[in-house]
Design a protein around this motif. Structure first.
Motif, PDB file in Angstrom:
ATOM      1  N   PRO A  73       0.812  -1.214   0.000  1.00 29.24           N
ATOM      2  CA  PRO A  73       0.000   0.000   0.000  1.00 29.24           C
ATOM      3  C   PRO A  73       0.850   1.272   0.000  1.00 29.24           C
ATOM      4  N   ALA A  74       0.241   2.383  -0.427  1.00 30.29           N
ATOM      5  CA  ALA A  74       0.934   3.676  -0.495  1.00 30.29           C
ATOM      6  C   ALA A  74       1.470   4.093   0.876  1.00 30.29           C
ATOM      7  N   GLU A  75       0.766   3.715   1.962  1.00 27.15           N
ATOM      8  CA  GLU A  75       1.253   4.070   3.306  1.00 27.15           C
ATOM      9  C   GLU A  75       2.605   3.415   3.595  1.00 27.15           C
ATOM     10  N   VAL A  76       2.821   2.229   3.036  1.00 27.34           N
ATOM     11  CA  VAL A  76       4.094   1.527   3.236  1.00 27.34           C
ATOM     12  C   VAL A  76       5.168   2.100   2.319  1.00 27.34           C
ATOM     13  N   THR A  77       4.859   2.235   1.024  1.00 25.85           N
ATOM     14  CA  THR A  77       5.880   2.708   0.081  1.00 25.85           C
ATOM     15  C   THR A  77       6.268   4.164   0.360  1.00 25.85           C
ATOM     16  N   GLY A  78       5.380   4.917   0.977  1.00 26.27           N
ATOM     17  CA  GLY A  78       5.688   6.303   1.332  1.00 26.27           C
ATOM     18  C   GLY A  78       6.739   6.415   2.420  1.00 26.27           C
ATOM     19  N   GLN A  79       6.957   5.329   3.174  1.00 22.93           N
ATOM     20  CA  GLN A  79       7.955   5.318   4.245  1.00 22.93           C
ATOM     21  C   GLN A  79       9.327   4.808   3.762  1.00 22.93           C
ATOM     22  N   LEU A  80       9.401   4.379   2.502  1.00 22.72           N
ATOM     23  CA  LEU A  80      10.641   3.807   1.979  1.00 22.72           C
ATOM     24  C   LEU A  80      11.540   4.889   1.390  1.00 22.72           C
ATOM     25  N   PHE A  81      12.831   4.612   1.413  1.00 18.15           N
ATOM     26  CA  PHE A  81      13.812   5.483   0.780  1.00 18.15           C
ATOM     27  C   PHE A  81      14.139   4.930  -0.601  1.00 18.15           C
ATOM     28  N   PRO A  82      14.532   5.774  -1.547  1.00 15.96           N
ATOM     29  CA  PRO A  82      14.924   5.255  -2.865  1.00 15.96           C
ATOM     30  C   PRO A  82      16.102   4.293  -2.730  1.00 15.96           C
ATOM     31  N   GLY A  83      16.065   3.232  -3.521  1.00 15.36           N
ATOM     32  CA  GLY A  83      17.154   2.258  -3.508  1.00 15.36           C
ATOM     33  C   GLY A  83      16.628   0.836  -3.512  1.00 15.36           C
ATOM     34  N   PRO A  84      17.544  -0.120  -3.369  1.00 14.79           N
ATOM     35  CA  PRO A  84      17.158  -1.528  -3.446  1.00 14.79           C
ATOM     36  C   PRO A  84      16.596  -2.054  -2.126  1.00 14.79           C
ATOM     37  N   TYR A  85      15.593  -2.895  -2.244  1.00 16.38           N
ATOM     38  CA  TYR A  85      15.027  -3.639  -1.121  1.00 16.38           C
ATOM     39  C   TYR A  85      14.995  -5.099  -1.535  1.00 16.38           C
ATOM     40  N   ARG A  86      14.845  -5.991  -0.573  1.00 13.32           N
ATOM     41  CA  ARG A  86      14.863  -7.419  -0.855  1.00 13.32           C
ATOM     42  C   ARG A  86      13.478  -8.002  -0.567  1.00 13.32           C
ATOM     43  N   LEU A  87      12.910  -8.675  -1.565  1.00 17.09           N
ATOM     44  CA  LEU A  87      11.621  -9.337  -1.420  1.00 17.09           C
ATOM     45  C   LEU A  87      11.876 -10.842  -1.366  1.00 17.09           C
ATOM     46  N   SER A  88      11.637 -11.443  -0.197  1.00 15.08           N
ATOM     47  CA  SER A  88      11.796 -12.890  -0.037  1.00 15.08           C
ATOM     48  C   SER A  88      10.446 -13.546  -0.238  1.00 15.08           C
ATOM     49  N   LEU A  89      10.415 -14.571  -1.082  1.00  8.91           N
ATOM     50  CA  LEU A  89       9.186 -15.273  -1.422  1.00  8.91           C
ATOM     51  C   LEU A  89       9.311 -16.733  -1.002  1.00  8.91           C
ATOM     52  N   ALA A  90       8.231 -17.306  -0.480  1.00  7.94           N
ATOM     53  CA  ALA A  90       8.196 -18.720  -0.107  1.00  7.94           C
ATOM     54  C   ALA A  90       6.875 -19.312  -0.584  1.00  7.94           C
ATOM     55  N   SER A  91       6.962 -20.315  -1.449  1.00 11.13           N
ATOM     56  CA  SER A  91       5.747 -20.954  -1.963  1.00 11.13           C
ATOM     57  C   SER A  91       5.538 -22.291  -1.267  1.00 11.13           C
ATOM     58  N   SER A  92       4.272 -22.671  -1.161  1.00 14.42           N
ATOM     59  CA  SER A  92       3.912 -23.936  -0.527  1.00 14.42           C
ATOM     60  C   SER A  92       2.784 -24.578  -1.318  1.00 14.42           C
ATOM     61  N   SER A  93       2.569 -25.860  -1.043  1.00 13.97           N
ATOM     62  CA  SER A  93       1.508 -26.611  -1.707  1.00 13.97           C
ATOM     63  C   SER A  93       1.024 -27.697  -0.767  1.00 13.97           C
ATOM     64  N   ASP A  94      -0.249 -28.035  -0.880  1.00 17.31           N
ATOM     65  CA  ASP A  94      -0.760 -29.135  -0.069  1.00 17.31           C
ATOM     66  C   ASP A  94      -0.337 -30.496  -0.641  1.00 17.31           C
ATOM     67  N   ALA A  95       0.359 -30.504  -1.784  1.00 12.79           N
ATOM     68  CA  ALA A  95       0.803 -31.756  -2.405  1.00 12.79           C
ATOM     69  C   ALA A  95       2.210 -32.160  -1.979  1.00 12.79           C
ATOM     70  N   THR A  96       2.904 -31.305  -1.253  1.00 15.67           N
ATOM     71  CA  THR A  96       4.266 -31.617  -0.822  1.00 15.67           C
ATOM     72  C   THR A  96       4.567 -30.927   0.504  1.00 15.67           C
ATOM     73  N   ALA A  97       5.456 -31.530   1.259  1.00 18.22           N
ATOM     74  CA  ALA A  97       5.856 -30.935   2.537  1.00 18.22           C
ATOM     75  C   ALA A  97       7.006 -29.950   2.363  1.00 18.22           C
ATOM     76  N   LEU A  98       7.505 -29.826   1.138  1.00 21.93           N
ATOM     77  CA  LEU A  98       8.619 -28.925   0.864  1.00 21.93           C
ATOM     78  C   LEU A  98       8.111 -27.538   0.498  1.00 21.93           C
ATOM     79  N   ILE A  99       8.923 -26.526   0.790  1.00 26.82           N
ATOM     80  CA  ILE A  99       8.635 -25.184   0.306  1.00 26.82           C
ATOM     81  C   ILE A  99       9.762 -24.784  -0.641  1.00 26.82           C
ATOM     82  N   THR A 100       9.485 -23.789  -1.462  1.00 20.89           N
ATOM     83  CA  THR A 100      10.500 -23.246  -2.360  1.00 20.89           C
ATOM     84  C   THR A 100      10.647 -21.774  -2.043  1.00 20.89           C
ATOM     85  N   GLU A 101      11.892 -21.315  -1.989  1.00 19.74           N
ATOM     86  CA  GLU A 101      12.160 -19.910  -1.673  1.00 19.74           C
ATOM     87  C   GLU A 101      12.868 -19.238  -2.835  1.00 19.74           C
ATOM     88  N   ARG A 102      12.625 -17.941  -2.957  1.00 20.81           N
ATOM     89  CA  ARG A 102      13.321 -17.136  -3.961  1.00 20.81           C
ATOM     90  C   ARG A 102      13.424 -15.719  -3.418  1.00 20.81           C
TER      91      ARG A 102
END
Length: 124
Positions: free
Chosen positions: A87-116
């Protein structure tokens, strides 16, 4: 059918437990990870795999090591697509530059997760 003989012990081998490889999940990197300061940002992510898929995220400020926002991504318009909404309330508090977005996917078909991890560029 053969009946068990008293006093005979079955010896198991690794082949008795070979069930094959578990289903794999793949997180495709978003095509565009630019975020404008003070503007709502949506980052679309695609996850491929079997079963009912889910995606969680964590936006990290690498300069301070603090978590800016985290949560579950919203399901997208098509199966396997997700939207990380900042939301704009969050991005308005950020400074210009790089940030890191960590993603984790899951599925009910496996007990493993995948991260990126994806770099997100905040622009003025």
């Amino acid at each position: 059918a053969a009946e068990a003989m008293p006093g005979v012990v079955k010896i198991f081998t690794a082949a008795d437990f070979a069930l094959g490889a578990p289903p794999q999940l793949v997180i495709e990197p978003p095509a565009d990870a630019l975020v404008g300061m003070g503007q709502e940002a949506t980052i679309e992510v695609t996850v491929t795999g079997e079963g009912t898929l889910g995606l969680r995220y964590l936006l990290l400020d690498p300069a301070s090591g603090t978590v800016v926002q985290q949560g579950a991504a919203e399901p997208g318009a098509t199966p396997g697509t997700f939207v990380v909404r900042l939301p704009a309330e969050v991005t308005g508090q950020l400074f210009p530059g790089p940030y890191r977005l960590s993603l984790a996917s899951s599925s009910d078909a496996t007990a493993l997760i995948t991260e990126r991890t994806v770099d997100v560029e905040v622009t003025p």
